[in-house]
Every structure is written in structure tokens, then in C-alpha cells.
Enzyme design. Structure first.
Site, PDB file in Angstrom:
ATOM      1  N   GLY A   1       0.918  -1.407  -0.329  1.00 45.65           N
ATOM      2  CA  GLY A   1      -0.174   0.098   0.463  1.00 45.65           C
ATOM      3  C   GLY A   1       0.783   1.449   0.016  1.00 45.65           C
ATOM      4  O   GLY A   1       2.178   1.005   0.273  1.00 45.65           O
ATOM      5  N   ASN A   2       0.052   2.130  -0.345  1.00 46.06           N
ATOM      6  CA  ASN A   2       0.927   3.828   0.088  1.00 46.06           C
ATOM      7  C   ASN A   2      -0.645   4.986  -0.117  1.00 46.06           C
ATOM      8  O   ASN A   2      -1.474   4.541  -0.492  1.00 46.06           O
ATOM      9  CB  ASN A   2       1.614   3.365  -1.264  1.00 46.06           C
ATOM     10  CG  ASN A   2       1.320   3.367  -3.018  1.00 46.06           C
ATOM     11  OD1 ASN A   2       0.274   3.927  -3.245  1.00 46.06           O
ATOM     12  ND2 ASN A   2       1.871   2.023  -3.134  1.00 46.06           N
TER      13      ASN A   2
ATOM     14  N   THR B   1       9.246   3.710  -0.785  1.00 44.35           N
ATOM     15  CA  THR B   1       9.065   2.715  -1.008  1.00 44.35           C
ATOM     16  C   THR B   1       9.873   1.438  -0.532  1.00 44.35           C
ATOM     17  O   THR B   1      10.455   1.914   0.514  1.00 44.35           O
ATOM     18  CB  THR B   1       9.531   2.152  -3.187  1.00 44.35           C
ATOM     19  OG1 THR B   1       9.419   0.755  -3.179  1.00 44.35           O
ATOM     20  CG2 THR B   1      10.975   2.563  -2.540  1.00 44.35           C
TER      21      THR B   1
ATOM     22  N   SER C   1       7.368   3.645  -5.452  1.00 45.91           N
ATOM     23  CA  SER C   1       6.892   2.651  -7.097  1.00 45.91           C
ATOM     24  C   SER C   1       5.297   2.696  -8.084  1.00 45.91           C
ATOM     25  O   SER C   1       5.080   2.991  -9.107  1.00 45.91           O
ATOM     26  CB  SER C   1       7.457   1.460  -7.167  1.00 45.91           C
ATOM     27  OG  SER C   1       6.144   0.392  -7.030  1.00 45.91           O
ATOM     28  N   GLU C   2       4.867   3.530  -6.946  1.00 44.85           N
ATOM     29  CA  GLU C   2       3.247   3.128  -7.443  1.00 44.85           C
ATOM     30  C   GLU C   2       2.746   4.832  -7.212  1.00 44.85           C
ATOM     31  O   GLU C   2       1.786   5.128  -8.043  1.00 44.85           O
ATOM     32  CB  GLU C   2       2.106   2.758  -7.306  1.00 44.85           C
ATOM     33  CG  GLU C   2       2.208   1.360  -7.208  1.00 44.85           C
ATOM     34  CD  GLU C   2       1.224   0.761  -6.341  1.00 44.85           C
ATOM     35  OE1 GLU C   2       1.450  -0.785  -6.658  1.00 44.85           O
ATOM     36  OE2 GLU C   2       0.671   0.769  -5.424  1.00 44.85           O
TER      37      GLU C   2
ATOM     38  N   HIS D   1      -4.237   3.713  -0.816  1.00 46.81           N
ATOM     39  CA  HIS D   1      -3.709   2.384  -1.407  1.00 46.81           C
ATOM     40  C   HIS D   1      -4.031   1.654  -0.425  1.00 46.81           C
ATOM     41  O   HIS D   1      -2.892   1.157  -0.138  1.00 46.81           O
ATOM     42  CB  HIS D   1      -3.098   2.633  -2.905  1.00 46.81           C
ATOM     43  CG  HIS D   1      -2.840   1.226  -3.356  1.00 46.81           C
ATOM     44  ND1 HIS D   1      -3.584  -0.043  -3.322  1.00 46.81           N
ATOM     45  CD2 HIS D   1      -1.632   0.946  -3.392  1.00 46.81           C
ATOM     46  CE1 HIS D   1      -3.448  -0.081  -4.311  1.00 46.81           C
ATOM     47  NE2 HIS D   1      -1.741  -0.458  -3.861  1.00 46.81           N
TER      48      HIS D   1
ATOM     49  N   HIS E   1      -4.182  -2.721   0.867  1.00 52.41           N
ATOM     50  CA  HIS E   1      -4.219  -4.404   0.031  1.00 52.41           C
ATOM     51  C   HIS E   1      -5.142  -5.283   1.107  1.00 52.41           C
ATOM     52  O   HIS E   1      -4.804  -6.311   1.295  1.00 52.41           O
ATOM     53  CB  HIS E   1      -2.774  -5.310  -0.346  1.00 52.41           C
ATOM     54  CG  HIS E   1      -1.967  -4.123  -0.999  1.00 52.41           C
ATOM     55  ND1 HIS E   1      -0.865  -4.895  -1.565  1.00 52.41           N
ATOM     56  CD2 HIS E   1      -2.760  -2.955  -1.463  1.00 52.41           C
ATOM     57  CE1 HIS E   1      -0.467  -4.663  -2.768  1.00 52.41           C
ATOM     58  NE2 HIS E   1      -1.433  -2.683  -3.189  1.00 52.41           N
TER      59      HIS E   1
ATOM     60  N   HIS F   1      -5.139  -6.396  -7.782  1.00 52.91           N
ATOM     61  CA  HIS F   1      -3.404  -5.538  -6.559  1.00 52.91           C
ATOM     62  C   HIS F   1      -4.792  -5.622  -5.232  1.00 52.91           C
ATOM     63  O   HIS F   1      -3.614  -5.603  -4.687  1.00 52.91           O
ATOM     64  CB  HIS F   1      -3.937  -4.381  -8.256  1.00 52.91           C
ATOM     65  CG  HIS F   1      -2.394  -3.737  -7.526  1.00 52.91           C
ATOM     66  ND1 HIS F   1      -1.999  -2.909  -8.085  1.00 52.91           N
ATOM     67  CD2 HIS F   1      -2.428  -3.423  -5.853  1.00 52.91           C
ATOM     68  CE1 HIS F   1      -1.099  -2.206  -7.623  1.00 52.91           C
ATOM     69  NE2 HIS F   1      -1.161  -2.122  -5.869  1.00 52.91           N
TER      70      HIS F   1
END
Length: 222
Positions: free
Chosen positions: A27-28, A44, A76-77, A96, A98, A161
């Protein structure tokens, strides 16, 4: 630079981890500063329990890092976050996650219908939580995949995802929306199980659009 925003990013990233919405450094999270249009985003591959706000990276909308106090690289996203901000200029925060059950429906490429009325709080204009088509993590294709879903909803599943949630005010609200998605996924899974795989009845889209604060409640006059 933007210390208050970086502190919020670190705080809610850690909270998401402790809530079980994204484990194992997954996640981010990000916040866009309205004045400068700079984005504060999680680094990251870093353990949230070990991360401080100094590790949060600042980027511009061209994907250029403008500050990395501790030398960390942004998630990285990042391209996905930047694309979301470009698609919806009014939003200022992205979560974001998961989470397990919501991600299971993402694996199945299965939208979540309005099994409970609370979906009305998630900006789902079409009355369901949509699924963004698969895009390999970290690629421009992933960034492009969330464009259409975010045009009709503040939340979306991401095929194979996870979940993305956006908010126009603060990261706390974006994380709350992501949490609601997991709760609704659990309710949906439970009803499907009880019904032997048969779809439960959903709240119609026009009914979702009718909600308003009850006029019968008399508020204090200012």
C-alpha cells in the site's frame, strides 16, 4: 518542507498498517498541497513501524522528487497517485490499501454492489464500487487503469491488486473510505455465502441519490 502534511502521511500510513488494511509494507499514501501542488508520498519498501515523517518524499506533478530528507525513494506506484490527482483536480488525498476481502473481489474482477446504504458515502455515482482493469504495479498502464473508475467513484478495486480511495479534504477521510470498502466487501461475501452464491438485493441507484439530512431535526440557530 510541508512538515504538517508529511506527518499526516506517516501517521495514517501507520494507522492503515495497524488496522490490517495493508501489511508487509504494501500500500501507499499521499497528500497534495493545494498551494504548491507538491505531493507528499510514502517511500517504497519501508516498514511503517520504522518510518518517520522525515522519510516521506515530496514530489511535483511531473514525477520529479524535490525533497527526500533521508534519501528514500517514493513508492513505485507514484505515477498512479499523480494520475489520480490529474484526473480529479479537486482531490487532495489518496489511500491505496491491500485489504484481504476487497482484494479477493479485485482478483475476481467483481464490482461490489450497494448491499448496504453506506455506499452512498463513497461517491459511487453508479451505485457500485467499480473495478479498475489490471495494470502491472509501477507502470504507466497501472496509472491509466484508475482513470475511468475514479470518474464515477471515490473508491475502486484494482484488479489483482487492491483498493484505491480518494478524498477532496484529507487523508483521514480517504483511509476511512478504504476501510469502508473492506467492510462492505466482508458484508457482500457473507451474504453471498448465506445465499449459496446467489446475488443479494442491492439498493437502487436512485434511492442512494435521495439521502439528505432529516429536516425534522431542529438545529441550534447561529
Amino acid at each position: 518542507m510541508l512538515e504538517d502534511l508529511k506527518k499526516q502521511v506517516a501517521e495514517y500510513a501507520l494507522q492503515a498498517d495497524r488496522m490490517g488494511l495493508c501489511k508487509h509494507r504494501s500500500g501507499n499514501f499521499s497528500i497534495r498541497d493545494e498551494k504548491t501542488q507538491l505531493v507528499c508520498i510514502t517511500p517504497t519498501g519501508m516498514d511503517r513501524e520504522e518510518m518517520s515523517y522525515h522519510d516521506v518524499v515530496v514530489m511535483n506533478m511531473n514525477a520529479e522528487v524535490v525533497e527526500a530528507e533521508t534519501g528514500q525513494r517514493p513508492t513505485s506506484e507514484s505515477l498512479m497517485h499523480l494520475m489520480a490527482y490529474k484526473t480529479r483536480p479537486e482531490i487532495h488525498a489518496i489511500a491505496h490499501t491491500h485489504s484481504k476481502i476487497a482484494t479477493a473481489f479485485a482478483v475476481l474482477n467483481k464490482p461490489i454492489p450497494a448491499v448496504v446504504y453506506e455506499i452512498a458515502t463513497l461517491g459511487c455515482k453508479e451505485g457500485y464500487i467499480p473495478v479498475a482493469p489490471y495494470g502491472r504495479p509501477g507502470t504507466p498502464e497501472l496509472a491509466s487503469s484508475i482513470v475511468e473508475p475514479l470518474k464515477i467513484s471515490d473508491v475502486a478495486l484494482m484488479e489483482k491488486h487492491g483498493v484505491i480511495a480518494v478524498d477532496s479534504s484529507e487523508l483521514k477521510e480517504a483511509l476511512l473510505k478504504a476501510s469502508y470498502v473492506e467492510e462492505m466487501a466482508e458484508i457482500y461475501l457473507t451474504t453471498l455465502t448465506v445465499l449459496g452464491g446467489k446475488e443479494p438485493p442491492a439498493v437502487p441507484k436512485n434511492e442512494l441519490q435521495k439521502w439528505e439530512y432529516p429536516k425534522e431535526i431542529k438545529l441550534l440557530q447561529k
